[in-house]
Design an enzyme around this catalytic site. Structure first.
Site, PDB file in Angstrom:
ATOM      1  N   ASP A 120      -2.412  -1.537  -3.937  1.00  0.00           N
ATOM      2  CA  ASP A 120      -2.809  -0.354  -4.847  1.00  0.00           C
ATOM      3  C   ASP A 120      -1.902   0.065  -5.536  1.00  0.00           C
ATOM      4  OD1 ASP A 120      -0.742   0.816  -2.846  1.00  0.00           O
ATOM      5  OD2 ASP A 120      -2.283   2.068  -1.889  1.00  0.00           O
ATOM      6  N   LEU A 171       0.893  -1.280   0.029  1.00  0.00           N
ATOM      7  CA  LEU A 171       0.003  -0.119  -0.098  1.00  0.00           C
ATOM      8  C   LEU A 171       1.004   1.158  -0.025  1.00  0.00           C
ATOM      9  CD1 LEU A 171      -2.574  -0.971   3.184  1.00  0.00           C
ATOM     10  CD2 LEU A 171      -3.042  -0.798   0.649  1.00  0.00           C
ATOM     11  N   HIS A 172       0.571   2.206  -0.665  1.00  0.00           N
ATOM     12  CA  HIS A 172       1.241   3.425  -0.741  1.00  0.00           C
ATOM     13  C   HIS A 172       0.583   4.377  -1.444  1.00  0.00           C
ATOM     14  CE1 HIS A 172       2.239   2.288  -4.934  1.00  0.00           C
ATOM     15  NE2 HIS A 172       2.404   3.701  -5.251  1.00  0.00           N
ATOM     16  N   ARG A 173      -0.502   4.359  -2.174  1.00  0.00           N
ATOM     17  CA  ARG A 173      -1.371   5.425  -2.647  1.00  0.00           C
ATOM     18  C   ARG A 173      -1.638   6.527  -1.601  1.00  0.00           C
ATOM     19  NH1 ARG A 173      -0.168   5.563  -7.484  1.00  0.00           N
ATOM     20  NH2 ARG A 173      -0.154   3.467  -8.068  1.00  0.00           N
TER      21      ARG A 173
END
Ligand code: UD1
Length: 370
Positions: A284, A205-207
């Protein structure tokens, strides 16, 4: 001879630039200068990938580092312009959709240098995503647009880009994957993490839309809490997500989830092995949607829309958004139902970079550059 400057800056760029630099090094018609903007700079976000992917050390590093979008884009521009003026390349090749991509393309365009954009035409139609702005603007000023899937060709046509600039060539990220599979098979990551093939999940996850908002991140964590009762989850934590976990109560909550294993970001080969042997991937990321399609691993994309629709129509991807219930519903379907057959997208065959270099050389001849 053509003079080509290839630009990379952030983690997903490195897998895309590797086969291009290699293919350019094999053509007698071009010399290449590799510029790293320094957008990503950690050992684990950058240098590890150069080793894993056999990319030569960059000829120049602009060392821009982390800052606001405006400052980061401006710093790349300020530092890249003198390089273009000194070297006067025939082409600047940019890849993907990060801030470095747009910044380098803008500099080249103002200096009248031809721009080739690799991974052009993808659209999420969500202008709150910084990457969508980077994609639209980079495509608008590029001279050659190399596209991975038919949706990209349609998007560019709709935006009025001339057909002769647009080339459907396949996917350079998949060139790298296919080339790296046997080396990744030698990775000891499963033993290191004490997990068994097909009995664990992977999360990335990094958005900003998922990890910068505590409520959204919390809703995703609630889903992971439930999934972790079924199987261990390996979560290599991106620096942006780590910062957000550490500065909210979510960090403590994540640590309390037995079998949610927060680990440092992994190198390319370890991560490829981890993905290939997993039961399911929740992500994501853009690139991971494509990679799981080739690996035949179910992928749940924690977003509302994807700019890579072929991974849904032909591949293993499905969109869940970020609500706990939607993630769990999709997870249970994947766990309990047989997977639908996967059709590898056309031209995702390991030869995209060669096609790009051939087209670049042909276009250069037509323009009188060669
Ligand atoms: C960037 C790209 C995104 C890509 C992602 C992959 C843009 C707009 N976004 O997002 O498209 O999917 O890279 O990772 O270009 N940091 C470190 N070490 C690093 C790099 C970053 O600690 O080597 C930290 C910094 O605190 C920084 C934060 O991570 O503020 C975010 O980095 P940044 O490059 O601004 O954006 P990403 O979220 O990584």
């Amino acid at each position: 001879m053509l003079k080509v400057i290839c630009v990379c800056g952030a983690r997903p760029n490195f897998m895309k630039i590797a086969p291009l630099v290699d293919a350019l090094s094999r053509t007698p018609d071009a010399t290449t200068i590799l510029v790293h903007t320094g957008q990503h700079y950690d050992e684990r976000m950058s240098r590890l990938f150069f080793g894993d992917l056999g990319i030569p050390a960059p000829d120049l590093n602009l060392e821009v580092g982390s800052c606001s979008h405006a400052v980061q884009t401006a710093e790349v521009m300020k530092r890249f312009e003198p390089i273009c003026i000194e070297h006067r390349p025939d082409w600047v090749v940019v890849v993907g959709d990060v801030n470095s991509t747009l910044a380098a393309a803008l500099v080249a365009s103002k200096l009248g240098i031809k721009i080739a954009h690799v991974e052009a035409g993808l659209r999420s139609f969500d202008r709150t995503m910084p990457e969508e702005i980077n994609r639209v603007l980079t495509d608008a000023i590029s001279d050659l647009l190399f596209v991975t899937e038919p949706s990209g060709v349609e998007n560019l046509r709709r935006e009025g880009v001339a057909d002769d600039k647009v080339h459907l060539v396949g996917n350079v990220m998949i060139d790298t994957l296919l080339r790296s599979r046997s080396r990744a098979d030698g990775s000891a990551i499963l033993a290191t993490l004490r997990i068994e093939k097909k009995k664990y999940a992977v999360v990335t996850l990094h958005r900003p839309s998922n990890v910068d908002d505590v409520k959204t991140f919390s809703s995703i964590l609630a889903a992971l809490e439930t999934i972790a009762r079924d199987m261990p989850i390996i979560f290599p934590v991106h620096p942006r997500s780590r910062k957000n976990l550490e500065t909210s109560e979510l960090g403590e909550r994540a640590k309390r989830i037995t079998d949610l294993r927060l680990v440092e970001p992994l190198g390319y080969l370890d991560f490829l092995k981890l993905m290939a042997d997993s039961a399911v991937v929740l992500t994501d990321s853009g690139g991971i949607q494509e990679e799981t399609t080739i690996l035949g691993v179910p992928c749940l994309t924690l977003r509302e829309y994807t700019e890579r629709p072929i991974t849904i129509t032909q591949g293993t991807n499905r969109l869940t958004g970020s609500s706990t219930e939607a993630i769990l519903k999709a997870y249970r379907e994947v766990r309990d139902q047989p997977m639908k057959p996967v059709k590898v997208p056309d031209l995702w065959d390991g030869a995209a970079a060669d096609r790009i270099v051939t087209r670049l050389v042909t276009a250069s001849r037509a323009l009188g550059l060669l």
